[in-house]
Scaffold this motif. Structure first.
Motif, PDB file in Angstrom:
ATOM      1  N   THR A 149       0.804  -1.207   0.000  1.00  0.00           N
ATOM      2  CA  THR A 149       0.000   0.000   0.000  1.00  0.00           C
ATOM      3  C   THR A 149       0.839   1.260   0.000  1.00  0.00           C
ATOM      4  OG1 THR A 149      -0.074  -0.087   2.404  1.00  0.00           O
ATOM      5  CG2 THR A 149      -1.895  -1.121   1.212  1.00  0.00           C
TER       6      THR A 149
ATOM      7  N   VAL B  33      -5.857   3.257  -2.197  1.00  0.00           N
ATOM      8  CA  VAL B  33      -5.493   4.211  -1.145  1.00  0.00           C
ATOM      9  C   VAL B  33      -6.086   5.557  -1.513  1.00  0.00           C
ATOM     10  CG1 VAL B  33      -3.605   5.470  -0.037  1.00  0.00           C
ATOM     11  CG2 VAL B  33      -3.340   3.038  -0.579  1.00  0.00           C
TER      12      VAL B  33
ATOM     13  N   ASP C  12      -5.817   9.250   0.091  1.00  0.00           N
ATOM     14  CA  ASP C  12      -5.124  10.024   1.121  1.00  0.00           C
ATOM     15  C   ASP C  12      -5.073  11.482   0.690  1.00  0.00           C
ATOM     16  OD1 ASP C  12      -1.678  10.079   2.380  1.00  0.00           O
ATOM     17  OD2 ASP C  12      -3.532  10.950   3.177  1.00  0.00           O
TER      18      ASP C  12
ATOM     19  N   GLN D  57      -9.810   3.351   7.632  1.00  0.00           N
ATOM     20  CA  GLN D  57      -8.706   4.261   7.933  1.00  0.00           C
ATOM     21  C   GLN D  57      -7.472   3.422   8.198  1.00  0.00           C
ATOM     22  OE1 GLN D  57      -9.252   7.859  10.150  1.00  0.00           O
ATOM     23  NE2 GLN D  57     -11.458   7.594  10.268  1.00  0.00           N
ATOM     24  N   ARG D  58      -6.376   3.825   7.586  1.00  0.00           N
ATOM     25  CA  ARG D  58      -5.144   3.067   7.707  1.00  0.00           C
ATOM     26  C   ARG D  58      -4.536   3.325   9.081  1.00  0.00           C
ATOM     27  NH1 ARG D  58      -1.524   4.193   2.524  1.00  0.00           N
ATOM     28  NH2 ARG D  58      -1.847   6.393   3.049  1.00  0.00           N
ATOM     29  N   SER D  59      -3.890   2.314   9.601  1.00  0.00           N
ATOM     30  CA  SER D  59      -3.270   2.548  10.911  1.00  0.00           C
ATOM     31  C   SER D  59      -1.822   2.964  10.687  1.00  0.00           C
ATOM     32  CB  SER D  59      -3.308   1.285  11.769  1.00  0.00           C
ATOM     33  OG  SER D  59      -2.569   0.268  11.167  1.00  0.00           O
TER      34      SER D  59
ATOM     35  N   GLY E  96      -7.630   2.992   3.155  1.00  0.00           N
ATOM     36  CA  GLY E  96      -7.047   1.948   2.321  1.00  0.00           C
ATOM     37  C   GLY E  96      -7.934   0.724   2.297  1.00  0.00           C
TER      38      GLY E  96
END
Lengths: 160, 614
Positions: free
Chosen positions: B12, B140, B142, B181-183, B189
C-alpha cells in the motif's frame, strides 16, 4: 413619512452611490456596473441594457430609500451615522446574500458550476462579488455608506 | 506497453521514485482538472478551481502531497487511452492473473441536463472492472488539502461515504469497495479481489455547501459515464478540420478545452504548478493562470477548428479581464481577471523529483511585456475576420490599447519569454506593437471601431523603420532578439506569422535558418540560448518547434515541415499530451503539463500544413 424628502434625497443618494461605483470602475478597482448587471436581465443589447438598468437602478434606489426612511421614522431621527450604519448592513447584505443568488435569477449570467459548455454570458460575481475585482467589496461598501449617509444627513423626519 | 517494477506496485505504500511527467494523463470538467499516472494514481487535483489549493499533490511531493491510487498488487503492464474522442481516460492493467480496466473521468454534461438533476460541484468518478481472470486491487485515498499542509480528519458517514475535513468545502469519498482508515499512516485503504465481469465504482465529490450532493452508483453512475462520453464526442464532432493529422488535432482541441475555465471563458496555460523545466532545478513556475501572450494564437486555433463559441467566450473574457487595467495590459490574469497573484514558495513540499522550490502564484504578472498589446488587439481582429462583431465598449478599449502602444513602444521590456532581470528592447515586442496598430487601422477601415488612424499609421511606420534598421543584423542575415544585438530567439518566427514580414523574404528566410542553426536540435527549438540569470539547462520549447513547422511550410518547404511535424508529434506522450518543454536528448516531457500553448502550436501547424498542401 416625508414623501417629498424621500423622493428627493433617495434620488440624490442613488446618484452618489452610482458615482462612487462608476469612479471605482474608472480607477480599475472593480468591474461591477450595477446598471449593466440589472439591464442585462432584460436585454442582451449592451447599450439598451445600460439604459434600462440605469432606470431600474434609480427605481431600486427609491425603494431602498423607503426602507431607510422607515427605520429613521421608527427611531424618530435621521443622522449621517445612522444612515451610514444602515448602508453598511445594506452593502453586506448585497455582497453576502444577494450576489451569490444572482446567477440563479439572472437569465444571462453563468453560474460557477457552468461547464463544459462555454459562456458568452456574464461572469458570476462569486462570494462578495470578488470575481469582479478584489476591491469590489470595498467599493460597494463605500458606495452604500455614502448612500446611507446622504439619506441620514438630509432626510427630514415627518412632522408629528 | 510498459512494465511497472514489481517493487513499485506491491503493497500500500507509494513508490518513492517520481514517474516521468509523460506518465500522466489529464481529466477534468473545465473548472478544474486532475492528473492520473500510468499506475492509476491520481496525484494532482485542486478544488474547487484550477488555481485553488490542491487536495492531492503527490505530483510535487510523494510523501506529503496526498494521492488517490487504484492499482493491482504485484507486477503489471499498462496500456491506456482516452475513450474515443473524449476526456474519459481508460487504463488497462495486465497482471499475471487477470486484466483490470480503470476508467477515470470528471463527469460533464449540458447545462440543460444539469437542470434535470442535482450534480455535486465536482466529481471524480473512478470505475474499476475486471475483464479477464481475477485481479487483486489495492486502493489508497489520502487527500492532503492546502498543498499537502494538512492531514484532514476523516469521518465515516456509513452509507454516505467518508467525509474529509476541508476548509474549502465538503470533500467526500463514496465507494462500492470497503475501505478503512489506515493505521499508522493517514488516509483510507483497502484491498479486494475482482473477478471477471465484476465492477466497482468510487466517487470523490466536492460540494461548496451542505447538504452535500452524493451521486448514486449503479445505473446512475453508468449514466454519468455515457453522458460524459456523449458530450465530449458531440463536442469533438463539431471540429470542422478534416485535413491530415486530424486525430492529433482533435486530441489537442480536447486538451485545450479541458483548460478552458467555462464560467468565465478564460484559458489557462496549464493546470499544474512547479513541474520543472529542468529536473532538479529551480525553473518551477505556477501556470494556473491566463497569459495574454497566448491570446491571439489560441483564439485562432479555436475558431479555425469551428469552436466559435469557445473563441467568442475567450475573447469576451480577455476584453473583460483587461478592463481592470486598461489602457495598460498585464502579462497574466487569473481566471476572473485579477492581476495580483503574489508568488510564494511552499517550503514544506520537496518538489517533483526534488525540483525546488515549489511555487504558487506568479511574479511574472508584475513584468512589462509590450507584445501583449499586439496579442490582444490581434485576437479581436482575428475574431472579426472570422465573422465576429465588436461592440462599442470593446472598440473603445482596443483603441485605448492602441494609444498606449503608441506612447510605450519605445520602452524596454521583459519580452515574451519573461526573463527576470533587466528590461531590454526586444524586437518581438516592437513588432507586436506594430501588429496592434496595424490591426486597429484595419478594423477602423472595416468600420468596426473608430481609431485615430493617422497617428496610428505614423507610429506603426516608425516602428517598422526602427525594426528594419536596428532589429535586423546584416552580418547574421537575421532579425535579432534585441535591437542592435546578435542573438536570436524563437519568437522571431512569429514576425511572419503575424504578417509583419513575408516568409519568402530573404530576411525571414535568413532568420529561420539562423534560428534552427543556433536554437535547434532536429525539429525541436529552444526559446533562446543566452544566459537569463537562472541555472541553465531548460528543454526545447514545445510550441517553438511548431512555429518552425509553420514558417517552413509557408516558405514552401512542405516536405521538411511535414517531417518535422511528425517528429514533434512523436514527442507527445502515449495519450497525445504535450508538456511545456521537451528534453532534446531524451524526448522527455519537461515543465508544466499538459501545456495549452504547445497544443495551440500543434493545431496551428496542422492547419498551416493542410493549407500549404492544398
Amino acid at each position: 413619512m416625508n414623501v417629498a424628502s424621500v423622493l428627493l434625497w433617495g434620488f440624490v443618494a442613488t446618484m452618489v452611490l452610482t458615482m462612487v461605483m462608476s469612479l471605482s470602475q474608472g480607477l480599475g478597482l472593480s468591474r461591477m456596473g450595477i446598471p449593466f448587471l440589472l439591464g442585462t436581465m432584460f436585454t442582451p443589447d449592451r447599450g439598451r441594457a445600460r439604459v434600462i438598468g440605469f432606470m431600474m437602478h434609480f427605481m431600486n434606489g427609491w425603494i431602498f430609500a423607503l426602507v431607510y426612511v422607515l427605520a429613521f421614522e421608527s427611531w424618530g431621527r435621521a443622522t449621517i451615522w445612522l444612515g451610514a450604519g444602515i448602508g453598511l448592513v445594506h452593502a453586506l447584505f448585497v455582497l453576502g446574500a444577494a450576489m451569490p443568488i444572482l446567477p440563479g435569477m439572472h437569465p444571462r449570467m453563468a453560474t460557477e458550476e457552468r461547464g463544459p459548455e462555454p459562456t458568452r454570458q456574464l461572469q458570476p460575481p462569486g462570494f462578495f462579488a470578488l470575481n469582479y475585482g478584489r476591491r469590489t467589496p470595498v467599493a460597494t461598501i463605500l458606495a452604500h455608506l455614502a448612500y446611507g449617509a446622504v439619506l441620514g444627513a438630509f432626510y427630514q423626519i415627518a412632522a408629528g | 506497453m510498459r512494465a511497472t517494477p514489481a517493487a513499485a506496485a506491491a503493497g500500500t505504500s507509494i513508490p518513492t521514485a517520481y514517474p516521468p511527467i509523460a506518465d500522466y494523463a489529464v481529466i477534468g470538467d473545465t473548472r478544474t482538472a486532475a492528473l492520473v499516472s500510468r499506475d492509476g494514481s491520481l496525484d494532482w487535483l485542486c478544488l474547487p478551481r484550477f488555481d485553488s489549493p490542491s487536495v492531492f499533490a503527490a505530483l510535487l511531493d510523494r510523501g506529503r502531497g496526498g494521492h488517490f491510487s487504484i492499482r493491482p498488487t504485484g507486477s503489471f503492464e499498462v496500456e491506456r487511452r482516452y475513450v474515443g474522442a473524449s476526456n474519459v481516460l481508460e487504463t488497462t492493467f495486465r497482471t499475471g492473473t487477470g486484466v483490470m480496466r480503470l476508467r477515470d473521468l470528471m463527469p460533464v454534461t449540458s447545462e440543460e441536463e444539469k437542470r434535470r438533476e442535482l450534480w455535486p460541484n465536482h466529481q471524480v468518478l473512478r470505475v474499476v472492472d475486471c475483464t479477464e481472470g481475477e485481479v487483486e486491487v489495492v486502493i489508497v485515498c489520502d487527500p492532503r488539502p492546502d498543498y499537502g499542509a494538512r492531514i484532514p480528519a476523516i469521518v465515516d458517514r456509513g452509507r454516505f461515504g467518508f467525509q474529509f475535513g476541508s476548509r474549502a468545502g465538503a470533500l467526500r469519498l463514496h465507494t462500492e469497495v470497503p475501505l478503512r482508515q489506515r493505521s499508522g499512516t493517514p488516509g483510507l485503504g483497502g484491498r479486494l479481489t475482482l473477478r471477471a465481469g465484476e465492477r466497482r465504482h468510487l466517487s470523490l465529490t466536492f460540494n461548496l455547501e451542505e447538504p452535500a450532493v452524493i451521486p448514486p452508483f449503479g445505473e446512475a453512475a453508468e449514466g454519468k459515464i455515457r453522458q460524459s462520453l456523449a458530450w465530449w464526442q458531440r463536442w469533438a464532432e463539431r471540429c470542422t478540420y478534416q485535413g491530415p493529422y486530424r486525430d492529433e488535432v482533435i486530441r489537442s482541441a480536447l486538451a485545450l478545452k479541458l483548460m478552458n475555465y467555462a464560467p468565465s471563458g478564460a484559458i489557462l496555460a496549464a493546470p499544474t504548478t512547479s513541474l520543472p523545466e529542468k529536473v532538479g532545478g529551480a525553473r518551477n513556475w505556477d501556470y494556473r493562470y491566463c497569459w495574454v501572450r497566448d491570446a491571439s494564437l489560441t483564439l485562432r486555433a479555436l475558431m479555425d477548428l469551428g469552436y466559435e463559441a469557445e473563441g467568442a467566450s475567450f475573447l469576451s473574457w480577455l476584453v473583460d479581464a483587461t478592463r481592470l487595467t486598461a489602457p495598460q495590459i498585464k502579462v497574466m490574469y487569473d481566471l476572473y481577471g485579477e492581476t495580483r497573484v503574489p508568488e510564494r514558495e511552499l517550503d514544506h513540499l520537496e518538489g517533483y523529483a526534488a525540483s525546488r522550490p515549489v511555487r504558487i502564484g506568479n511574479a511574472a504578472g508584475d513584468q512589462l511585456q509590450l507584445d501583449t498589446y499586439g496579442e490582444v488587439v490581434d485576437a479581436a481582429f482575428q475574431f472579426v475576420l472570422r465573422g465576429g462583431a465588436l461592440d462599442r465598449d470593446t472598440g473603445r478599449l482596443l483603441v485605448g490599447l492602441g494609444k498606449t502602444a503608441c506612447t510605450r513602444w519605445r520602452e524596454p521590456d521583459e519580452g515574451i519569454w519573461e526573463r527576470r532581470g533587466e528590461a531590454r528592447h526586444h524586437t518581438h515586442s516592437r513588432v507586436l506593437c506594430w501588429v496592434a496598430l496595424d490591426r486597429l487601422i484595419r478594423l477602423h477601415e472595416g468600420g468596426h471601431l473608430k481609431a485615430p488612424v493617422q497617428k496610428f499609421a505614423r507610429e506603426r511606420d516608425a516602428i517598422r523603420t526602427e525594426v528594419e534598421a536596428r532589429g535586423f543584423n546584416e552580418d547574421l542575415g537575421s532579425y535579432v532578439s534585441v535591437l542592435d544585438g546578435d542573438q536570436v530567439d524563437a519568437s522571431l518566427l512569429l514576425l511572419s506569422l503575424y504578417g509583419y514580414a513575408d516568409d519568402g523574404e530573404a530576411r525571414m528566410v535568413g532568420t529561420c535558418e539562423r534560428i534552427y542553426e543556433r536554437l535547434g536540435t532536429g525539429p525541436l527549438l529552444h526559446r533562446y540560448v543566452e544566459a537569463d540569470g537562472l541555472p541553465p539547462g531548460e528543454g526545447a520549447f514545445g510550441i517553438a518547434g511548431f512555429w518552425g513547422v509553420e514558417a517552413r511550410a509557408r516558405q514552401g518547404d512542405v516536405a521538411r515541415a511535414t517531417a518535422d511535424f511528425e517528429r514533434l508529434c512523436a514527442c507527445a506522450n502515449d495519450v497525445g499530451l504535450f508538456s511545456e518543454e521537451i528534453d532534446p536528448g531524451t524526448g522527455a516531457c519537461l515543465g508544466n503539463f499538459p501545456q495549452a500553448f504547445t497544443h495551440v502550436g500543434l493545431i496551428g501547424a496542422a492547419l498551416t500544413l493542410a493549407a500549404a498542401s492544398a
